[in-house]
Design an enzyme around this catalytic site. Structure first.
Site, PDB file in Angstrom:
ATOM      1  N   ASP A  31      -8.881 -27.700  12.284  1.00 59.76           N
ATOM      2  CA  ASP A  31     -10.146 -27.142  11.804  1.00 59.76           C
ATOM      3  C   ASP A  31     -10.900 -26.492  12.953  1.00 59.76           C
ATOM      4  OD1 ASP A  31      -9.341 -28.291   9.499  1.00 59.76           O
ATOM      5  OD2 ASP A  31     -11.052 -29.658   9.277  1.00 59.76           O
ATOM      6  N   ALA A  32     -10.823 -27.116  14.127  1.00 63.07           N
ATOM      7  CA  ALA A  32     -11.544 -26.598  15.296  1.00 63.07           C
ATOM      8  C   ALA A  32     -11.004 -25.225  15.686  1.00 63.07           C
ATOM      9  CB  ALA A  32     -11.428 -27.567  16.459  1.00 63.07           C
ATOM     10  N   ASP A  35     -12.246 -22.756  13.230  1.00 64.40           N
ATOM     11  CA  ASP A  35     -13.660 -22.446  13.487  1.00 64.40           C
ATOM     12  C   ASP A  35     -13.815 -21.468  14.646  1.00 64.40           C
ATOM     13  OD1 ASP A  35     -14.305 -24.119  11.466  1.00 64.40           O
ATOM     14  OD2 ASP A  35     -14.873 -25.820  12.742  1.00 64.40           O
ATOM     15  N   SER A  80      -6.135 -17.297 -26.805  1.00 69.02           N
ATOM     16  CA  SER A  80      -6.311 -18.728 -26.713  1.00 69.02           C
ATOM     17  C   SER A  80      -4.961 -19.367 -27.025  1.00 69.02           C
ATOM     18  CB  SER A  80      -7.354 -18.981 -27.732  1.00 69.02           C
ATOM     19  OG  SER A  80      -7.789 -19.904 -28.056  1.00 69.02           O
ATOM     20  N   LEU A  81      -4.901 -20.675 -27.104  1.00 68.30           N
ATOM     21  CA  LEU A  81      -3.631 -21.344 -27.361  1.00 68.30           C
ATOM     22  C   LEU A  81      -3.705 -22.103 -28.672  1.00 68.30           C
ATOM     23  CD1 LEU A  81      -2.799 -22.899 -23.876  1.00 68.30           C
ATOM     24  CD2 LEU A  81      -1.510 -21.102 -25.035  1.00 68.30           C
ATOM     25  N   GLU A 111       3.539 -26.765 -18.279  1.00 65.63           N
ATOM     26  CA  GLU A 111       2.408 -26.734 -17.355  1.00 65.63           C
ATOM     27  C   GLU A 111       1.334 -27.721 -17.799  1.00 65.63           C
ATOM     28  OE1 GLU A 111       1.170 -22.634 -17.525  1.00 65.63           O
ATOM     29  OE2 GLU A 111       3.225 -21.935 -17.180  1.00 65.63           O
ATOM     30  N   LYS A 113      -2.373 -28.601 -18.827  1.00 65.79           N
ATOM     31  CA  LYS A 113      -3.502 -27.858 -19.369  1.00 65.79           C
ATOM     32  C   LYS A 113      -4.749 -28.358 -18.656  1.00 65.79           C
ATOM     33  CE  LYS A 113      -5.332 -26.167 -23.736  1.00 65.79           C
ATOM     34  NZ  LYS A 113      -6.755 -26.422 -23.555  1.00 65.79           N
ATOM     35  N   ASP A 115      -8.512 -28.847 -17.629  1.00 65.19           N
ATOM     36  CA  ASP A 115      -9.757 -28.851 -18.383  1.00 65.19           C
ATOM     37  C   ASP A 115     -10.883 -28.281 -17.532  1.00 65.19           C
ATOM     38  OD1 ASP A 115     -11.359 -29.214 -20.517  1.00 65.19           O
ATOM     39  OD2 ASP A 115     -11.542 -31.387 -20.324  1.00 65.19           O
ATOM     40  N   ARG A 134     -13.926 -15.717 -19.879  1.00 67.05           N
ATOM     41  CA  ARG A 134     -13.135 -15.323 -21.041  1.00 67.05           C
ATOM     42  C   ARG A 134     -13.996 -14.618 -22.099  1.00 67.05           C
ATOM     43  NH1 ARG A 134     -11.942 -17.469 -25.812  1.00 67.05           N
ATOM     44  NH2 ARG A 134      -9.905 -16.972 -26.663  1.00 67.05           N
ATOM     45  N   GLU A 170      -7.535 -21.083 -14.368  1.00 70.13           N
ATOM     46  CA  GLU A 170      -8.597 -22.025 -14.707  1.00 70.13           C
ATOM     47  C   GLU A 170      -9.371 -22.381 -13.444  1.00 70.13           C
ATOM     48  OE1 GLU A 170      -8.436 -22.490 -17.931  1.00 70.13           O
ATOM     49  OE2 GLU A 170      -9.547 -24.318 -18.428  1.00 70.13           O
ATOM     50  N   TYR A 222      -2.344 -19.429 -14.039  1.00 72.82           N
ATOM     51  CA  TYR A 222      -1.247 -19.776 -14.945  1.00 72.82           C
ATOM     52  C   TYR A 222      -0.701 -18.628 -15.792  1.00 72.82           C
ATOM     53  CZ  TYR A 222      -5.424 -20.431 -17.823  1.00 72.82           C
ATOM     54  OH  TYR A 222      -6.626 -20.258 -18.444  1.00 72.82           O
ATOM     55  N   LYS A 311      -1.794 -31.390 -27.206  1.00 71.88           N
ATOM     56  CA  LYS A 311      -3.094 -31.945 -26.814  1.00 71.88           C
ATOM     57  C   LYS A 311      -3.013 -33.434 -26.504  1.00 71.88           C
ATOM     58  CE  LYS A 311      -6.860 -30.137 -27.411  1.00 71.88           C
ATOM     59  NZ  LYS A 311      -7.762 -29.496 -26.411  1.00 71.88           N
ATOM     60  N   CYS A 405     -35.857 -63.967 -26.626  1.00 71.88           N
ATOM     61  CA  CYS A 405     -34.444 -63.976 -26.969  1.00 71.88           C
ATOM     62  C   CYS A 405     -34.291 -64.020 -28.490  1.00 71.88           C
ATOM     63  CB  CYS A 405     -33.770 -65.185 -26.337  1.00 71.88           C
ATOM     64  SG  CYS A 405     -32.061 -65.387 -26.868  1.00 71.88           S
ATOM     65  N   CYS A 408     -32.711 -67.562 -29.552  1.00 70.25           N
ATOM     66  CA  CYS A 408     -33.352 -68.876 -29.404  1.00 70.25           C
ATOM     67  C   CYS A 408     -34.865 -68.791 -29.279  1.00 70.25           C
ATOM     68  CB  CYS A 408     -32.762 -69.613 -28.205  1.00 70.25           C
ATOM     69  SG  CYS A 408     -33.224 -68.867 -26.623  1.00 70.25           S
ATOM     70  N   CYS A 423     -32.101 -65.108 -20.276  1.00 68.36           N
ATOM     71  CA  CYS A 423     -32.710 -65.892 -21.337  1.00 68.36           C
ATOM     72  C   CYS A 423     -33.076 -67.231 -20.718  1.00 68.36           C
ATOM     73  CB  CYS A 423     -31.707 -66.072 -22.475  1.00 68.36           C
ATOM     74  SG  CYS A 423     -32.158 -67.417 -23.589  1.00 68.36           S
ATOM     75  N   CYS A 429     -29.704 -72.152 -26.043  1.00 66.00           N
ATOM     76  CA  CYS A 429     -29.615 -70.833 -26.692  1.00 66.00           C
ATOM     77  C   CYS A 429     -28.253 -70.717 -27.357  1.00 66.00           C
ATOM     78  CB  CYS A 429     -29.793 -69.719 -25.665  1.00 66.00           C
ATOM     79  SG  CYS A 429     -29.466 -68.094 -26.376  1.00 66.00           S
TER      80      CYS A 429
HETATM   81  S1  IVH Z   1      -2.045 -20.029 -21.018  1.00 66.00           S
HETATM   82  C1  IVH Z   1      -1.781 -16.409 -23.530  1.00 66.00           C
HETATM   83  N1  IVH Z   1      -1.807 -22.090 -19.422  1.00 66.00           N
HETATM   84  O1  IVH Z   1      -6.468 -23.432 -22.254  1.00 66.00           O
HETATM   85  C2  IVH Z   1      -1.851 -17.804 -22.994  1.00 66.00           C
HETATM   86  N2  IVH Z   1      -3.864 -21.825 -20.580  1.00 66.00           N
HETATM   87  O2  IVH Z   1      -6.884 -23.361 -25.214  1.00 66.00           O
HETATM   88  C3  IVH Z   1      -3.191 -18.092 -22.467  1.00 66.00           C
HETATM   89  N3  IVH Z   1      -5.567 -23.510 -20.047  1.00 66.00           N
HETATM   90  O3  IVH Z   1      -8.136 -20.378 -22.530  1.00 66.00           O
HETATM   91  C4  IVH Z   1      -3.410 -19.402 -21.898  1.00 66.00           C
HETATM   92  N4  IVH Z   1      -4.362 -24.642 -18.599  1.00 66.00           N
HETATM   93  O4  IVH Z   1      -8.505 -21.781 -20.412  1.00 66.00           O
HETATM   94  C5  IVH Z   1      -2.613 -21.431 -20.286  1.00 66.00           C
HETATM   95  N5  IVH Z   1      -1.487 -23.827 -17.932  1.00 66.00           N
HETATM   96  C6  IVH Z   1      -2.273 -23.180 -18.787  1.00 66.00           C
HETATM   97  C7  IVH Z   1      -3.598 -23.605 -19.059  1.00 66.00           C
HETATM   98  C8  IVH Z   1      -4.354 -22.909 -19.982  1.00 66.00           C
HETATM   99  C9  IVH Z   1      -5.534 -24.556 -19.193  1.00 66.00           C
HETATM  100  C10 IVH Z   1      -6.725 -23.191 -20.905  1.00 66.00           C
HETATM  101  C11 IVH Z   1      -7.162 -21.754 -20.829  1.00 66.00           C
HETATM  102  C12 IVH Z   1      -7.083 -21.238 -22.234  1.00 66.00           C
HETATM  103  C13 IVH Z   1      -7.169 -22.495 -23.022  1.00 66.00           C
HETATM  104  C14 IVH Z   1      -6.556 -22.317 -24.378  1.00 66.00           C
END
Ligand code: IVH
Length: 667
Positions: A31-32, A35, A80-81, A111, A113, A115, A134, A170, A222, A311, A405, A408, A423, A429
């Site tokens: 790190d030094a 820096d 979305s998925l 992969e 997912k 959060d 998004r 993400e 991703y 999920k 209480c 009691c 109590c 009690c």
């Molecule tokens: S792929 C066309 N891969 O999940 C495919 N999404 O419910 C697009 N997410 O909006 C998404 N990990 O925010 C993909 N390994 C992953 C992910 C991922 C998290 C999220 C992402 C997406 C949401 C869909």
């Protein structure tokens, strides 16, 4: 070398070190030394402001951003998925795929997912041009100034970059950062953040990029979106490894697998290891790897047909806090708990959750009638995280500890300097007596088989017991008055009760239910003092002289012994014929820590290093020297050092000495 050339050289060097540190996690300079280079760069920028490049790491944090985030049209839609909530839905997806392709898919990318919140990064000729949220998938918000502050997002790509490229990923808040952030909030007297996901989202939508920078957000990339130029690639996996070569952070937990059976193995493994990571995951994403196959199956209006999110049950949900009730425990301590509209969270249905004490309720500001966030991560006890203040109906009152209480009618008091109310009804009690008897009769204590919750309830309801010592004056006639009891069951219980009078002193001491005295401490006390009378007469100093017993436990024993109610209980037990058969403690500990691996660091008050190790090993646990993801818990005494920060980074549970003692004493 000219200043201009040196400046360009420094930019490249710093870029590489940044990549090694923040993306690959394998720095090659200290790190030094980093820096030092950084300082040289800032010096040149101060002397020659005309040279400053937007690719310089000093420009990551800029000035405040506009009042509203500008709209950004994604070059390619952010889909979305589709979700599979269980294995059947997941299998159905596989069948659909086979139908559409007319054959087995050629392979799968599995992969985690993450959060967090989705972002799209646009690189033009290798330079980060824009970052956007998004939004509705077509139009998002421009959050470039904030995303530039995230150090794992390269400002310039490494190697041969395409002319235009959008990548998706993400942004998340590491769990260790979430913990640190909330500690800081608490120190500053500010309310805690509710969860890492919302905090990450809030951090990206900040007006001040300085705040975003201070949050130490992380990224995982991703998906490749729109692209002009770039190499010809035929699988998603190749795309990901190319993006990784360009310096983007791609999750090493991703795996490319050949068969659907292997995919299921990945899901099982990832589910099991859900809590070993420094970020939250809410599922597993499975994508068909071949781009040709992806093109064949295409998209629905919302999501690709070639991908599916399996999920995992959410670990946080909201529900209605119907009321706050209290419970009087075996020591007389009053514990409030939440009664909620049942909610399925973290894999179980939760209705009740402890709220610990009144101070905690006010700190979290949860009120009966609130919508609250409930959390249950893994095998952890459910917890009320906090209220959703936006949903609070008008006029909700703060909860107050009742003055009397409810069991009691005696006053409830808050002893000076303590968090827990008590109590004052003593053993009379009914709530306390019930909990007390249940504990007293339990296997680790007097081991009175047949005196479980139901029987204790019945005995109390019939008014046959009003003090723990009354167990020893129960008659056959008394027991026959319990519904469903016959002569045989009555005789059995009476003989077990009789035998318990000779139980070891260690078990009797444990059965007395003294605060902080679990079975280990009880054994030590029994061995040291040999009789109940000697224990009652002992001073705090004499007690805390015992190896493994600190001043807190000693104080608690002495305070217990000083109470009139307890002294009278002890003499009643003696009068009833309870005469321990010997000190006995330690020989027959059950293997309660089987499969548990701990690391001990810092100085413990009540244990030497060796006695702490022995205590764990006696119970079948393991003690190792260094913290890893496999460590169950780190026992941290005073002045804990690098092991503590390592455990925090890995999200390993950290126990203080009192929690360690509680771990040793768990049944
Ligand atoms: S792929 C066309 N891969 O999940 C495919 N999404 O419910 C697009 N997410 O909006 C998404 N990990 O925010 C993909 N390994 C992953 C992910 C991922 C998290 C999220 C992402 C997406 C949401 C869909």
């Amino acid at each position: 070398m000219s200043v201009r050339d040196r400046y360009a050289e420094l930019l490249v060097e710093l870029r590489e070190h940044n990549h090694r540190y923040h993306v690959l996690d394998t720095p090659i300079i200290s790190d030094a030394a980093y820096d030092e280079l950084y300082r040289e760069l800032t010096q040149i920028e101060a002397d020659h402001p005309e040279l400053i490049s937007m690719e310089s790491p000093t420009t990551r944090v800029g000035g405040p951003v506009a009042e509203v985030f500008a709209a950004v049209q994604h070059r390619e839609r952010m889909f979305s998925l589709d979700n599979a909530m269980n294995i059947d839905e997941f299998d159905a997806w596989y069948e659909r795929l086979r139908g559409a392709l007319g054959s087995e898919p050629l392979g799968y990318s599995c992969e985690l997912k993450i959060d967090g919140l989705a972002v799209s990064l646009t690189y033009i000729s290798g330079v980060l041009a824009q970052a956007s949220t998004r939004g509705d998938g077509v139009v998002g918000e421009d959050v470039t100034a904030n995303v530039r502050t995230i150090k794992s997002v390269p400002l310039v790509l490494l190697g041969d970059a395409p002319e235009v490229m959008e990548v998706r990923g993400e942004i998340y808040l590491p769990l260790s950062e979430f913990v640190t952030l909330n500690e800081r909030q608490a120190e500053e007297g500010k309310p805690p953040f509710i969860n890492p996901r919302n905090t990450a989202a809030g951090s990206v939508r900040q007006k001040d990029p300085g705040v975003t920078a201070s949050r130490n957000l992380g990224t995982w990339i991703y998906q490749l979106g729109y692209i002009e130029g770039g190499p010809d690639l035929s699988t998603h996996t190749e795309q990901m490894s190319w993006l990784s070569d360009l310096g983007l952070r791609v999750n090493p937990a991703n795996a490319t697998l050949a068969t659907f059976g292997e995919v299921k193995g990945y899901i099982e493994d990832a589910t099991r290891r859900r809590h070993d990571r420094d970020y939250e995951t809410d599922g597993i994403v499975v994508k068909i790897d071949s781009l040709a196959d992806q093109a064949k199956v295409g998209f629905t209006a919302r999501s690709p047909r070639w991908a599916m999110a399996f999920k995992l049950p959410p670990e946080e949900k909201t529900t209605l806090l119907k009321s706050i009730e209290i419970n009087v425990g075996r020591t007389g301590a009053v514990t409030p708990y939440a009664v909620m509209e049942p909610v399925f969270v973290g894999g179980v249905t939760v209705t009740n959750a402890t709220l610990h004490n009144e101070g905690e309720i006010h700190r979290k500001d949860v009120r009966p009638g609130d919508t609250v966030v409930v959390r249950r991560a893994g095998d952890v006890i459910p917890e009320v995280v906090g209220p959703v203040v936006e949903f609070r109906p008008k006029g909700l009152r703060k909860w107050r500890m009742p003055k009397k209480c409810p069991f009691c009618d005696n006053p409830i008091t808050l002893p000076e300097g303590q968090a827990k109310a008590r109590c004052t009804g003593g053993y009379s009690c009914p709530s306390r007596l019930r909990e007390y008897l249940y504990h007293f009769a339990s296997r680790g204590a007097m081991d009175i088989e047949g005196l479980g919750y139901k029987t204790v309830h019945a005995l109390l309801d019939l008014g046959l017991i009003s003090n723990p010592s009354d167990i020893y004056s129960l008659t056959e006639e008394d027991l026959l008055s319990i519904e469903g009891w016959g002569e045989l069951s009555a005789a059995n219980l009476l003989s077990v009760i009789e035998a318990s009078k000779r139980q070891s002193l260690a078990k009797l001491v444990f059965g007395l239910g003294i605060d902080h005295v679990g079975s280990t401490v009880a054994s030590r006390l029994a061995r040291r003092f040999g009789s109940l009378d000697a224990l009652l007469a002992a001073s705090v100093e004499e007690i805390s002289d015992i190896d493994g017993i600190g001043p807190e436990i000693a104080g608690s024993v002495a305070a217990w012994a000083a109470e009139e109610d307890n002294r009278s209980l002890v003499s009643r037990l003696g009068a009833a014929g309870v005469a321990p058969g010997g000190a006995a403690g330690g020989e027959d500990l059950s293997r309660t820590l089987e499969g548990v691996t701990v690391v001990i660091t810092g100085t413990l008050e009540g244990f030497s290093r060796d006695s702490a190790r022995a205590a764990v090993e006696d119970r079948g646990g393991r003690v190792t020297g260094s913290v890893s993801a496999k460590t169950t818990a780190l026992i941290a005494g005073a002045n804990a050092g690098s092991k503590l920060s390592k455990a925090e980074t890995l999200g390993v549970r950290i126990l203080n000495e009192a929690e360690f003692v509680a771990l040793l004493d768990r049944p």
